[in-house]
Design an enzyme around this catalytic site. Structure first.
Site, PDB file in Angstrom:
ATOM      1  N   ASN A  10       0.863  -1.178   0.000  1.00  0.00           N
ATOM      2  CA  ASN A  10       0.000   0.000   0.000  1.00  0.00           C
ATOM      3  C   ASN A  10       0.901   1.230   0.000  1.00  0.00           C
ATOM      4  O   ASN A  10       1.453   1.595   1.038  1.00  0.00           O
ATOM      5  CB  ASN A  10      -0.913  -0.016   1.236  1.00  0.00           C
ATOM      6  CG  ASN A  10      -1.756   1.232   1.339  1.00  0.00           C
ATOM      7  OD1 ASN A  10      -1.912   1.971   0.359  1.00  0.00           O
ATOM      8  ND2 ASN A  10      -2.310   1.487   2.511  1.00  0.00           N
ATOM      9  N   LYS A  12       0.085   4.195  -0.293  1.00  0.00           N
ATOM     10  CA  LYS A  12      -0.610   5.384   0.242  1.00  0.00           C
ATOM     11  C   LYS A  12      -0.368   6.558  -0.698  1.00  0.00           C
ATOM     12  O   LYS A  12      -0.257   6.366  -1.901  1.00  0.00           O
ATOM     13  CB  LYS A  12      -0.150   5.684   1.675  1.00  0.00           C
ATOM     14  CG  LYS A  12      -0.105   4.440   2.550  1.00  0.00           C
ATOM     15  CD  LYS A  12       0.065   4.747   4.000  1.00  0.00           C
ATOM     16  CE  LYS A  12       0.352   3.466   4.750  1.00  0.00           C
ATOM     17  NZ  LYS A  12      -0.003   3.535   6.146  1.00  0.00           N
ATOM     18  N   HIS A  94      -9.524   0.862   4.519  1.00  0.00           N
ATOM     19  CA  HIS A  94      -8.253   1.070   5.227  1.00  0.00           C
ATOM     20  C   HIS A  94      -8.474   2.001   6.419  1.00  0.00           C
ATOM     21  O   HIS A  94      -9.297   2.913   6.356  1.00  0.00           O
ATOM     22  CB  HIS A  94      -7.217   1.675   4.271  1.00  0.00           C
ATOM     23  CG  HIS A  94      -5.836   1.674   4.841  1.00  0.00           C
ATOM     24  ND1 HIS A  94      -5.409   2.672   5.681  1.00  0.00           N
ATOM     25  CD2 HIS A  94      -4.816   0.800   4.731  1.00  0.00           C
ATOM     26  CE1 HIS A  94      -4.159   2.397   6.054  1.00  0.00           C
ATOM     27  NE2 HIS A  94      -3.777   1.277   5.486  1.00  0.00           N
ATOM     28  N   GLU A  96      -6.924   4.436   7.491  1.00  0.00           N
ATOM     29  CA  GLU A  96      -6.780   5.884   7.207  1.00  0.00           C
ATOM     30  C   GLU A  96      -8.047   6.434   6.552  1.00  0.00           C
ATOM     31  O   GLU A  96      -8.422   7.582   6.770  1.00  0.00           O
ATOM     32  CB  GLU A  96      -5.531   6.122   6.342  1.00  0.00           C
ATOM     33  CG  GLU A  96      -4.261   5.958   7.170  1.00  0.00           C
ATOM     34  CD  GLU A  96      -3.069   5.411   6.401  1.00  0.00           C
ATOM     35  OE1 GLU A  96      -3.035   5.517   5.166  1.00  0.00           O
ATOM     36  OE2 GLU A  96      -2.163   4.857   7.074  1.00  0.00           O
ATOM     37  N   GLU A 165      -5.535  -5.300  10.276  1.00  0.00           N
ATOM     38  CA  GLU A 165      -4.503  -4.294  10.517  1.00  0.00           C
ATOM     39  C   GLU A 165      -4.819  -3.541  11.806  1.00  0.00           C
ATOM     40  O   GLU A 165      -5.623  -2.596  11.804  1.00  0.00           O
ATOM     41  CB  GLU A 165      -4.472  -3.289   9.359  1.00  0.00           C
ATOM     42  CG  GLU A 165      -4.197  -3.908   8.013  1.00  0.00           C
ATOM     43  CD  GLU A 165      -3.653  -2.862   7.053  1.00  0.00           C
ATOM     44  OE1 GLU A 165      -2.471  -2.959   6.718  1.00  0.00           O
ATOM     45  OE2 GLU A 165      -4.390  -1.947   6.674  1.00  0.00           O
ATOM     46  N   GLY A 171       2.077   2.086  10.519  1.00  0.00           N
ATOM     47  CA  GLY A 171       2.972   3.233  10.366  1.00  0.00           C
ATOM     48  C   GLY A 171       3.650   3.664  11.655  1.00  0.00           C
ATOM     49  O   GLY A 171       4.219   4.745  11.728  1.00  0.00           O
ATOM     50  N   SER A 211       3.258  -2.271  10.205  1.00  0.00           N
ATOM     51  CA  SER A 211       4.708  -2.221  10.406  1.00  0.00           C
ATOM     52  C   SER A 211       5.412  -3.541  10.080  1.00  0.00           C
ATOM     53  O   SER A 211       6.336  -3.944  10.787  1.00  0.00           O
ATOM     54  CB  SER A 211       5.036  -1.744  11.824  1.00  0.00           C
ATOM     55  OG  SER A 211       4.525  -0.432  12.021  1.00  0.00           O
TER      56      SER A 211
HETATM   57  C1  PEP Z   1      -0.858  -0.033   5.727  1.00  0.00           C
HETATM   58  O1  PEP Z   1      -0.800   1.060   5.205  1.00  0.00           O
HETATM   59  O2  PEP Z   1      -1.794  -0.789   5.462  1.00  0.00           O
HETATM   60  C2  PEP Z   1       0.218  -0.422   6.649  1.00  0.00           C
HETATM   61  C3  PEP Z   1       0.129  -1.577   7.244  1.00  0.00           C
HETATM   62  O3  PEP Z   1       1.254   0.466   6.822  1.00  0.00           O
HETATM   63  P1  PEP Z   1       2.672   0.151   7.530  1.00  0.00           P
HETATM   64  O4  PEP Z   1       3.178  -1.150   6.946  1.00  0.00           O
HETATM   65  O5  PEP Z   1       3.537   1.312   7.139  1.00  0.00           O
HETATM   66  O6  PEP Z   1       2.432   0.041   8.984  1.00  0.00           O
END
Ligand code: PEP
Length: 248
Positions: A10, A12, A94, A96, A165, A171, A211
């Site tokens: 992703n 983003k 997601h 976000e 997630e 992040g 992460s």
């Molecule tokens: C994500 O954006 O779905 C995500 C898991 O980000 P990160 O791996 O940076 O934590």
């Protein structure tokens, strides 16, 4: 048949043409485990460009789409438009989108339903906040978010990947431990067995996201109910190849 490992990136709202060329060249160089399905989630404006430069073995996903085919929805893109430029996947729900753009379970479900009806495949994201985890509500939240998707998905589970997630891990550099992730994946699969069907529970792929890095991917990938990853930050880096190859 076993569940095919599936790794999504992703990006983003990151990347420009230079960086995209670097990322794609790195993926082309790989080598990538052929037994892993790879899907990269690209900012809308670069979808057609990325589609034109990636090998067919790598799928391209939008990071969002709207819930009807066309009309007066300024700034939105529809599944029909995505299909028209050769995009077959979309990431929906997601955290976000949920937290920054206020998308509620019901809207996410409407988007999922329309995307699936339009022939897209969907990575549907769920996960609890830190506050919810600390209040002991992880399962309640994850089950509620998934319940909202049940009628939206209907009999189209083959075109859905769930991404668990935990919001506190996205992040932040704070990965869920393999035990924490496996526990939620396993209880979600049990819940699906009762609330969807045992066949769905057995077949659906559940990604872990939050992460994930090359350093922690192997241990997470070894968990029996973790069927892949959704990767944010590290999907922009060369280590994404190692994450894809985590089960090798
Ligand atoms: C994500 O954006 O779905 C995500 C898991 O980000 P990160 O791996 O940076 O934590």
């Amino acid at each position: 048949m076993g569940r095919k490992f599936v790794v999504g990136g992703n990006w983003k709202m990151n990347g420009d043409k230079n960086q995209i060329n670097e990322i794609v060249n790195n993926l082309k160089k790989g080598p990538l485990d052929e037994n892993v399905e790879v899907i990269i989630g690209v900012p809308a404006i670069y979808l057609a460009y990325v589609k034109s430069i990636v090998p067919d073995s790598i799928a391209v996903a939008a990071q969002n789409c709207w819930k009807v085919p066309k009309g007066a929805f300024t700034g939105e893109i529809s599944p029909a438009m995505l299909k028209d430029v050769g995009i077959n996947w979309v990431i929906l729900g997601h955290s976000e989108r949920r937290s920054i753009f206020g998308e509620k379970d019901e809207l996410v479900a409407e988007k999922v339903a329309h995307a699936l009806e339009s022939g897209l495949k969907v990575i549907a994201c769920i996960g609890e906040t830190l506050e919810e985890r600390e209040a002991g509500k992880t399962e309640e939240v994850v089950f509620r978010q998934t319940k909202a998707l049940l009628s939206a998905i209907g009999d189209k589970w083959a075109n859905v990947v769930l991404a668990y997630e935990p919001v506190w891990a996205i992040g932040t550099g704070k990965t869920a431990s393999p035990q924490q992730a496996q526990e939620v994946h396993s209880s979600l699969r049990n819940w699906l067995s009762t609330n969807a069907s045992p066949d769905v529970a057995n077949a659906v792929r559940i990604q872990y996201g939050g992460s994930v890095t090359a350093a922690n991917a192997k241990e997470l990938a070894a968990c029996s109910d973790i069927d892949g990853f959704l990767v944010g930050g590290a999907s922009l880096k060369p280590e994404f190849v190692d994450i894809i190859n985590a089960t090798k």
